[in-house]
Design an enzyme around this catalytic site. Structure first.
Site: not given
Ligand code: LLP
Length: 414
Positions: A235, A276-277, A317, A343-344, A371
């Site tokens: 997050g 992740g991010r 988003y 085409c959107e 992502y």
């Molecule tokens: N753990 C769980 C259980 C998750 O569902 C997620 C992301 C993460 C970890 C990693 O989260 P991060 O550290 O990357 O925030 N497609 C969206 C993001 C969706 C994230 C879903 N879950 C975007 O492009 O912003």
């Protein structure tokens, strides 16, 4: 990300050789991000594990690097599990999450010996039990709880609010714990939650962490021992205006200090994180060429060859990513609307003030390491772009460009 020659790479020759649109991921920056997070957390609490959220960018090359750096993988599907296996991760370095795991996935995860399968319902726990019985093993399980936090983020990225589809509420959590205690097929390992993504508010992390501790106390009282791990999810937010995570990381770490210094935090428990991010977001760019420049009723458009199928965060988003022009041109910067070939009307990256653009000019969309390619599709019959990675000045193709054959292969014409 600095803009001094873009990580020292010769993007023009990369593009000459590989075409556009093309993703480039800087592995040195992924390593730097990993070290920044590790060193921040280490100062607060030394017993921790980082399980990289593979959904952010599932390249095996990235997973290998994460493994080299001492991290593991958080996976949510068979595909991500297999990518982790191919990266050389062993079971103990993989965490299986997700609200809708199939029987087949659960059995594969347990068979692989994952660190924990984090269940989200009592029914799922029963499915895990059956798989463990078939495999004649004890299943290591964690409990994903719903922290009841409505994080201040895009509504699609807030996952931990009350009533969301994620996790166990207090009542089903207790039921799951009692069920886990009743049979001998489980090794109850930990408690997990994820507030959501792109979180910048310290209070969102803090509320989530405090609620998590309540669930930890229930774990102890029902099972009679503390959890081996406490998993606070991912997050940490990336500022898409600057490409920097430090603001969110600071707030996250303040909340983390309070968590591990809380009297209810069990001694010796492993802190698990699933970023992740924060690890890959600012380490990727998407190279794209201007196909056409045109004016439409007073608005200046540059139509580029990357579209929402290649990178859908803006369409989905409404997030604006930074864009830089890589073709040097003299002249006063002008405002362009950048649109893709799909085409959107949502296939628009936004309005940008850029040096005058001409057909063929090269642009880079920044901070697309997370992502980006993982959410790409074949919409409009478009093959997905390749990803090149750079490490210590050397560039290689980590994932080739998809071909038309690749995308038509699965069809049977009757
Ligand atoms: N753990 C769980 C259980 C998750 O569902 C997620 C992301 C993460 C970890 C990693 O989260 P991060 O550290 O990357 O925030 N497609 C969206 C993001 C969706 C994230 C879903 N879950 C975007 O492009 O912003």
């Amino acid at each position: 990300m600095s803009e001094d020659g873009f990580w020292g790479l010769d993007l023009d020759s990369i593009v000459k050789e590989h075409g556009t649109p093309t993703y480039v991921v800087n592995l040195d920056l992924v390593e730097k991000n990993f070290e920044a997070l590790s060193s921040t957390v280490r100062r607060i609490y030394s017993r921790f594990k980082i399980f990289y959220a593979v959904k952010a960018n599932p390249l095996i090359t990235i997973l290998k690097l994460v493994r080299e750096l001492g991290g593991g993988a958080e996976v949510v599907s068979m595909g991500e599990l297999e990518a982790s296996r191919r990266a050389g991760l062993n079971g103990g370095e993989v965490l299986f999450n997700g609200p809708g795991k199939t029987e087949v996935e659960i059995e594969a995860a347990i068979g692989f010996g994952v660190y924990s399968v984090n269940v989200e319902s009592v029914e799922e726990l029963m499915t895990v039990r059956k798989a463990a019985e078939r495999l004649r093993v004890k299943a290591r399980v964690g409990f994903r709880v719903n922290p009841g936090v409505k994080a201040a983020t895009h509504k699609y990225l807030a996952l931990g609010f009350q009533g969301s589809k994620f996790g166990l509420d207090a009542k089903s959590y207790r039921a799951a714990l009692h069920e886990a205690k009743r049979t001998r097929r489980f090794l109850p390992m930990g408690v997990q939650m994820h507030v959501g993504s792109q979180v910048f508010r310290e209070s969102d992390f803090q509320k989530g962490f405090l609620n998590l501790l309540r669930f930890v106390n229930v774990f102890k009282s029902v099972l009679g021992f503390p959890p081996e791990f406490i998993d606070i999810g991912g997050g940490i937010g990336l500022n898409y205006e600057t490409g920097d995570t430090s603001i969110s990381l600071n707030r996250f770490s303040r909340a983390l200090s309070k968590l591990v210094n809380n009297p209810d935090w069990p001694d010796g428990t492993t802190l698990v994180m699933e970023p992740g991010r924060a690890l890959v977001g600012n380490a990727g760019i998407l190279l794209t060429r201007v196909l056409y420049v045109k004016e439409s009723n007073g608005r200046l458009w540059a139509i580029v060859d990357a579209g929402m199928n290649d990178f859908m965060r803006t369409a989905l988003y409404g997030v604006k990513h930074r864009v830089v022009s890589l073709t040097p041109r003299r002249g006063r910067p002008v405002k362009y609307a950048l649109g893709g070939p799909v085409c959107e009307s949502s296939d628009v990256f936004g309005e940008y003030v850029l040096p005058p653009l001409k057909k063929g000019d090269l642009l880079a969309l920044l901070d697309v390491g997370a992502y980006g390619c993982s959410m790409s599709s074949n919409y409009n019959g478009r093959p997905r772009p390749p990803t090149l990675v750079s490490r210590l000045g050397r560039v290689h193709v980590a994932e080739r460009r998809e071909t038309i054959d690749d995308i038509l292969r699965r069809q049977a014409v009757g």
